[in-house]
Design a protein around this motif. Structure first.
Motif, PDB file in Angstrom:
ATOM      1  N   TYR A 160       0.655  -5.871   7.131  1.00  0.00           N
ATOM      2  CA  TYR A 160      -0.606  -5.168   7.360  1.00  0.00           C
ATOM      3  C   TYR A 160      -1.242  -5.570   8.686  1.00  0.00           C
ATOM      4  CZ  TYR A 160      -5.557  -4.087   7.111  1.00  0.00           C
ATOM      5  OH  TYR A 160      -6.821  -3.660   7.422  1.00  0.00           O
ATOM      6  N   VAL A 161      -1.341  -6.885   8.928  1.00  0.00           N
ATOM      7  CA  VAL A 161      -2.039  -7.318  10.138  1.00  0.00           C
ATOM      8  C   VAL A 161      -1.248  -6.983  11.392  1.00  0.00           C
ATOM      9  CG1 VAL A 161      -3.277  -9.140   8.912  1.00  0.00           C
ATOM     10  CG2 VAL A 161      -1.124  -9.688  10.085  1.00  0.00           C
ATOM     11  N   ARG A 162       0.051  -6.666  11.243  1.00  0.00           N
ATOM     12  CA  ARG A 162       0.851  -6.236  12.390  1.00  0.00           C
ATOM     13  C   ARG A 162       0.761  -4.725  12.611  1.00  0.00           C
ATOM     14  NH1 ARG A 162       5.279  -9.722  13.448  1.00  0.00           N
ATOM     15  NH2 ARG A 162       5.965  -8.193  15.002  1.00  0.00           N
ATOM     16  N   GLY A 163       0.094  -4.026  11.697  1.00  0.00           N
ATOM     17  CA  GLY A 163      -0.089  -2.601  11.880  1.00  0.00           C
ATOM     18  C   GLY A 163       0.812  -1.718  11.049  1.00  0.00           C
ATOM     19  N   ALA A 164       1.588  -2.303  10.144  1.00  0.00           N
ATOM     20  CA  ALA A 164       2.433  -1.488   9.276  1.00  0.00           C
ATOM     21  C   ALA A 164       1.553  -0.675   8.328  1.00  0.00           C
ATOM     22  CB  ALA A 164       3.388  -2.368   8.472  1.00  0.00           C
ATOM     23  N   PRO A 165       1.879   0.603   8.127  1.00  0.00           N
ATOM     24  CA  PRO A 165       1.067   1.410   7.207  1.00  0.00           C
ATOM     25  C   PRO A 165       1.337   1.019   5.762  1.00  0.00           C
ATOM     26  CG  PRO A 165       2.927   2.690   8.034  1.00  0.00           C
ATOM     27  CD  PRO A 165       2.975   1.378   8.748  1.00  0.00           C
ATOM     28  N   ILE A 166       0.305   0.601   5.072  1.00  0.00           N
ATOM     29  CA  ILE A 166       0.396   0.263   3.651  1.00  0.00           C
ATOM     30  C   ILE A 166      -0.367   1.320   2.874  1.00  0.00           C
ATOM     31  CG2 ILE A 166       0.011  -1.488   1.875  1.00  0.00           C
ATOM     32  CD1 ILE A 166       1.844  -2.499   4.039  1.00  0.00           C
ATOM     33  N   ASP A 167       0.238   1.883   1.851  1.00  0.00           N
ATOM     34  CA  ASP A 167      -0.442   2.851   0.988  1.00  0.00           C
ATOM     35  C   ASP A 167      -1.185   2.062  -0.082  1.00  0.00           C
ATOM     36  OD1 ASP A 167      -1.281   4.793  -0.756  1.00  0.00           O
ATOM     37  OD2 ASP A 167       0.619   5.877  -0.811  1.00  0.00           O
ATOM     38  N   TRP A 168      -2.431   1.703   0.255  1.00  0.00           N
ATOM     39  CA  TRP A 168      -3.184   0.839  -0.651  1.00  0.00           C
ATOM     40  C   TRP A 168      -3.548   1.544  -1.955  1.00  0.00           C
ATOM     41  CZ3 TRP A 168      -2.694  -3.997   0.278  1.00  0.00           C
ATOM     42  CH2 TRP A 168      -2.568  -4.467   1.585  1.00  0.00           C
ATOM     43  N   ALA A 169      -3.684   2.852  -1.922  1.00  0.00           N
ATOM     44  CA  ALA A 169      -3.967   3.580  -3.161  1.00  0.00           C
ATOM     45  C   ALA A 169      -2.813   3.425  -4.135  1.00  0.00           C
ATOM     46  CB  ALA A 169      -4.237   5.051  -2.869  1.00  0.00           C
ATOM     47  N   SER A 170      -1.588   3.504  -3.631  1.00  0.00           N
ATOM     48  CA  SER A 170      -0.416   3.315  -4.488  1.00  0.00           C
ATOM     49  C   SER A 170      -0.238   1.851  -4.864  1.00  0.00           C
ATOM     50  CB  SER A 170       0.843   3.822  -3.781  1.00  0.00           C
ATOM     51  OG  SER A 170       0.766   5.217  -3.577  1.00  0.00           O
ATOM     52  N   PHE A 171      -0.625   0.958  -3.981  1.00  0.00           N
ATOM     53  CA  PHE A 171      -0.510  -0.476  -4.248  1.00  0.00           C
ATOM     54  C   PHE A 171      -1.225  -0.835  -5.543  1.00  0.00           C
ATOM     55  CE2 PHE A 171      -1.889  -4.926  -3.475  1.00  0.00           C
ATOM     56  CZ  PHE A 171      -0.655  -5.505  -3.228  1.00  0.00           C
ATOM     57  N   ASP A 172      -2.365  -0.189  -5.790  1.00  0.00           N
ATOM     58  CA  ASP A 172      -3.126  -0.440  -7.015  1.00  0.00           C
ATOM     59  C   ASP A 172      -3.243   0.805  -7.890  1.00  0.00           C
ATOM     60  OD1 ASP A 172      -4.015  -3.147  -7.325  1.00  0.00           O
ATOM     61  OD2 ASP A 172      -5.237  -2.886  -5.532  1.00  0.00           O
ATOM     62  N   GLY A 173      -2.481   1.837  -7.539  1.00  0.00           N
ATOM     63  CA  GLY A 173      -2.697   3.145  -8.153  1.00  0.00           C
ATOM     64  C   GLY A 173      -2.524   3.193  -9.648  1.00  0.00           C
ATOM     65  N   GLU A 174      -1.691   2.343 -10.202  1.00  0.00           N
ATOM     66  CA  GLU A 174      -1.434   2.424 -11.640  1.00  0.00           C
ATOM     67  C   GLU A 174      -2.134   1.325 -12.419  1.00  0.00           C
ATOM     68  OE1 GLU A 174       2.497   4.041 -12.747  1.00  0.00           O
ATOM     69  OE2 GLU A 174       3.058   3.560 -10.686  1.00  0.00           O
ATOM     70  N   TYR A 175      -3.102   0.693 -11.757  1.00  0.00           N
ATOM     71  CA  TYR A 175      -3.936  -0.295 -12.436  1.00  0.00           C
ATOM     72  C   TYR A 175      -5.315   0.318 -12.704  1.00  0.00           C
ATOM     73  CZ  TYR A 175      -0.591  -3.930 -11.185  1.00  0.00           C
ATOM     74  OH  TYR A 175       0.550  -4.682 -11.067  1.00  0.00           O
TER      75      TYR A 175
END
Length: 707
Positions: A669-684
Motif C-alpha cells: 500500500y505505502v508503495r502505491g499498489a492498488p488495494i481493493d479495501w472494500a473487498s479486503f473487508d467486504g465479507e465481514y
C-alpha cells in the motif's frame, strides 16, 4: 407526492468556536455563548456608534465570527496559491467543509467522479466581491468565477467531477434550509443518487452592518435574545454547514451510518404583507402544516422545534403564535414541545443559519439531549405559554422518547418572505451485526498530500483513539481504508488492538521505528509485483485463512472438490492457489509469477496457462520437482524483469503468518499498489464510523497575496 425518507449520512461545519460537529455539540451542550467583539477586519472604533440609523455607522461591535477566514489549503484543491486569494473565502470554505462532510460520511470522494451527485449551496451575499472590485485596474477574467454565487456550488462539483445538479440558492435567511429541501426533491425524483447540501456566510466588510443598523434589526450587544423581553434584534454570525444526503433505502443497503432522517419539508412565500421584509404569520402556519403533511406526521408527535428565533420582539411573537396554532393541535398536556434557537449561541448566520439549526437538531437526536437556549431571563410580554405544553430549555435536558420515537422540526424564514420548515426523525436502530470469525490483525491506512499533513492526520487519529478506548478496531480500520481518498504520502499500521494502535501512532508521530509501521510515497506508476510460490506451505495458516477468508475458502474448495486422494503436493498446490486468489480478491495482481515444486504448477495456473483443476490433475499425474527454489537465480531473473516487490504465497520464515501477510499488504500500500479495501473487508460485518477528517494545511490567502 413522493415522500421517500432521506438519510443524513455525514455532516461538516465551521461555526463560531466550533470547527467541527463534535466541537459544536460540546459547545451547545455546555451552553457556550460564542459572541465576541469583531476581529480586526475593519476599524471598529471608527465605525461604531451606539445609536441605530447613524449615517455610515454600525450600532454594534459584536457578532459570531470565525477565526482565520483568510486561511485555505489551495494545493489540496488543485488551485494555484497566487490565484486563491481572489476566490471568495465563502467558496473556499464550502470546498473544505464539503470534503470534511464526505469524510464524516465515510465516502471516498474519488469514487464520486462521473456520478449523479448534486450540490446545493445556500449563499446570499459576497463582501469579497466589494473588496475585489475596489481595484478596477486589477479586474480580470477570473473575477466572475471568483465571486459569483453559483461558483460556490459549481467549483465543488468541478473539483469532485460530479454530474448532478449544481446550484446556488438565495432566499436570504432561509437559503440553506431551502437548499436541503431542493436536494431532497432531487433525490426523491431520481435526478441524483447523493447530494451535498448546505450554506455559507462570511461577514468580511462593515457595509452590511451599517445597512442593517439603519434598518433597526441589529442587537446592540450582538446577541440574539430570542423570546426574551430584552430582545432588540439579532447578532450577525458567520459559518458554513454541509450535510451529505442519500435516499434512506440506499443508505441502509450500503450500511452507511445514518445520523438522522428527513421525513418531509415544505417551502412557501409570505405573499403580500405589511412589507416585503415583514414576517407573515399565516404563511408560517401554512408552511408548517405542509411540511407535516409531506412527512405524514401528526403535529403532536413532534417534541422539539428549532425555531427561526432571530430575537426581534415582533418576529418572535409572530413565530410563537404560528407554532401554537399548528403544534398544539391534539397535543396532550403531558406531551411537551421543547422550543429553542441556536442563534442564541452563535448569532444569526443568515444564509447558513438553517444549516446551524439542522445540524444542532441532528446532534441532539444522536445524543438524545436538548441543549440549553441562552439569554432567556424573562419571557417576552407579547408571548405567553399559558395553556400550552411548550417549554424553552434553559439548561441541558434529557430527551425522553415519546411514543413513536423522537421527531424534531426546523424553521427558517427568509428576509424576503421565503419560508422553509423541515421534519427530522432520529435514525432507525442499526441492524445487529452477526459476529463471525475475524482476522486477528487489521490494517489502518492514513494518507495525505504532504508529509506535514500526514503527521498532523496521525496526531488526530492518536487523539481520537486515546479518547475512544472502546473503539472497534475492525470498524475503524475499515472506515479509514474504504472511506478516504488515498493520497501519495502514506502510512499503514498493522495492529491488533486500540491500545497497540495508540502506541504505534505515538511512535510514528515521534518518528520512532516500531513493528507494524509502514511509511512510503506512492509513485506515478504502481510497483511491479511478482507472486512467488515455494515448495512448501503453512497448514496452520491455511486453516486460519479457510476459517476467516471466504475468497480463500472458495478457491481452496474449487481445487480439491472431487479429488479422491489429497496428498501433500495437492495440499500445497491448493493452499498456494487459494492464497493467490485471496490476493487477487484484494485487488493485487501479479506482473510476474515464479514457483518451485507444486508451486510451479500454481504459477502456471495463475499465469493463465491452464485452470486450477487441470493444474492439480497434471501435478497428481506426475512428480513435482523439489530441488528447492534457487533464490539467487529467481531474484536475478525478477530483477531483470524490473520487479519491485515479491509476494510469497507460502510459509513465513518467522512463523507468524498473519503478521507476514498483512505486513505485505501494508508494504504494498505505502508503495502505491492498488488495494481493493472494500473487498479486503467486504465479507465481514463492518460499520462505518465517524473518524477524524483531513488536516488542511491552511495558509493566508488574501487579495494582496495574489499575482
Amino acid at each position: 407526492m413522493n415522500t421517500e425518507p432521506i438519510a443524513i449520512i455525514g455532516m461538516g461545519c465551521r461555526f463560531p468556536k466550533a470547527p467541527n460537529p463534535d466541537a459544536f455539540w460540546e459547545m451547545l451542550e455546555a451552553g457556550v455563548d460564542a459572541i465576541t467583539e469583531a476581529p480586526a477586519r475593519w476599524d471598529v472604533d471608527a465605525l461604531y456608534h451606539p445609536l441605530p440609523r447613524t449615517p455610515g455607522r454600525m450600532c454594534t461591535r459584536w457578532g459570531g465570527f470565525l477565526e482565520d477566514v483568510d486561511g485555505f489549503d489551495p494545493l489540496f484543491f488543485r488551485i494555484m496559491p497566487s490565484r486563491a486569494g481572489r476566490i471568495d473565502p465563502q467558496h473556499r470554505l464550502v470546498l473544505e467543509v464539503a470534503w470534511e462532510a464526505l469524510e464524516h460520511a465515510g465516502i471516498d470522494a474519488t469514487g464520486l467522479a462521473g456520478s449523479a451527485t448534486g450540490v446545493f449551496i445556500g449563499i446570499s451575499h459576497s463582501d469579497h466581491d466589494r473588496l475585489l472590485y475596489q481595484d478596477r485596474l486589477g479586474i480580470d477574467g477570473h473575477n466572475g468565477p471568483n465571486t459569483y454565487h453559483c461558483f460556490a456550488a459549481n467549483r465543488l462539483s468541478y473539483f469532485l467531477n460530479v454530474r448532478g445538479p449544481s446550484m446556488a440558492v438565495d432566499t436570504a435567511c432561509s437559503s440553506s434550509l431551502v437548499a436541503v429541501h431542493l436536494a431532497c426533491q432531487s433525490l426523491r425524483s431520481g435526478e441524483t443518487d447523493l447530494a451535498l447540501a448546505g450554506g455559507v456566510n462570511l461577514n468580511l466588510t462593515p457595509e452590511e452592518f451599517v445597512a442593517l443598523s439603519f434598518l433597526g434589526v441589529l442587537s446592540a450587544d450582538g446577541r440574539c435574545k430570542t423570546f426574551d423581553a430584552r430582545a432588540d434584534g439579532y447578532g450577525r454570525g458567520e459559518g458554513c454547514g454541509i450535510v451529505v444526503l442519500k435516499r434512506l433505502a440506499d443508505a441502509l443497503a450500503a450500511r452507511d451510518a445514518v445520523l438522522a432522517v428527513i421525513r418531509g419539508s415544505a417551502v412557501n412565500h409570505g405573499g403580500l404583507s405589511n412589507g416585503i421584509t415583514a414576517p407573515n404569520g399565516a404563511a408560517q402556519q401554512e408552511v408548517l402544516r405542509r411540511a407535516l403533511a409531506a412527512a405524514a406526521v401528526d403535529p403532536d408527535r413532534v417534541s422539539l422545534v428549532e425555531a427561526m428565533g432571530t430575537g426581534t420582539g415582533l418576529g418572535d411573537q409572530i413565530e410563537m403564535a404560528a407554532l401554537k396554532a399548528v403544534y398544539m393541535k391534539n397535543r396532550a398536556p403531558d406531551q411537551p414541545l421543547w422550543i429553542g434557537a441556536v442563534k442564541t449561541n452563535i448569532g444569526h448566520l443568515e444564509a447558513a443559519s438553517g444549516m446551524a439549526s439542522l445540524i444542532k437538531v441532528v446532534l441532539a437526536l444522536q445524543h438524545r439531549r436538548i441543549p440549553p437556549h441562552l439569554h432567556l431571563r424573562q419571557l417576552n410580554p407579547r408571548i405567553t405559554l399559558d395553556g400550552t405544553s411548550f417549554a424553552i430549555p434553559t439548561r441541558s435536558e434529557p430527551w425522553h422518547p415519546p411514543s413513536g420515537g423522537r421527531l424534531a422540526a426546523v424553521s427558517a424564514f427568509g428576509f424576503g418572505g421565503t419560508n422553509a420548515h423541515m421534519i427530522v426523525e432520529e435514525a432507525p436502530g442499526a441492524e445487529p451485526l452477526v459476529p463471525g470469525v475475524d482476522r486477528p490483525l487489521h490494517v489502518l491506512t492514513l494518507s495525505a498530500r504532504t508529509p506535514g499533513a500526514l503527521a498532523d492526520l496521525a496526531r488526530r487519529y492518536l487523539t481520537f483513539v486515546r479518547t475512544h478506548p472502546s473503539l472497534s478496531i475492525a470498524d475503524a480500520c475499515f472506515t479509514a481504508n474504504v472511506g478516504r481518498t488515498h493520497f501519495d504520502h502514506r502510512l499503514a499500521v498493522v495492529t491488533r488492538t486500540t491500545a497497540q494502535l495508540s502506541e504505534q501512532l505515538e511512535a510514528f508521530v515521534r518518528e520512532v521505528a516500531m513493528p507494524g509501521l509502514f511509511r512510503g510515497q506512492a509513485g506515478r506508476n504502481r510497483p511491479r509485483l511478482a507472486f512467488v510460490f515455494p515448495a512448501r506451505a503453512h497448514h496452520g495458516m491455511a486453516r486460519q485463512l479457510y476459517a476467516t477468508q471466504p475468497a480463500f475458502r472458495r478457491a481452496f474448495d474449487s481445487c480439491v472438490e472431487g479429488v479422491p486422494v489429497i496428498d501433500e503436493d495437492a495440499r500445497i498446490f491448493s493452499i498456494e492457489y487459494a492464497l493467490a486468489a485471496l490476493w487477487k480478491s484484494w485487488g493485487v495482481e501479479p506482473d510476474v509469477v515464479v514457483g518451485d515444486g507444486p508451486g510451479e504448477y500454481v504459477a502456471a495456473c495463475v499465469a493463465g496457462d491452464f485452470t486450477a483443476r487441470d493444474g492439480l490433475r497434471l501435478l497428481l499425474g506426475g512428480a513435482a520437482t523439489r530441488g528447492g527454489l534457487d533464490t539467487a537465480r529467481a531474484t536475478d531473473s525478477l530483477s531483470r524483469q524490473r520487479v519491485d516487490f515479491l509476494v510469497t504465497a507460502g510459509a513465513s520464515e518467522s512463523g507468524d503468518d498473519w503478521t507476514a501477510l498483512l505486513n505485505a499488504v501494508a508494504a504494498l500500500y505505502v508503495r502505491g499498489a492498488p488495494i481493493d479495501w472494500a473487498s479486503f473487508d467486504g465479507e465481514y460485518p463492518r460499520r462505518r464510523l465517524q473518524l477524524p477528517t483531513y488536516p488542511f494545511q491552511r495558509r493566508p490567502c488574501r487579495i494582496s497575496n495574489t499575482d
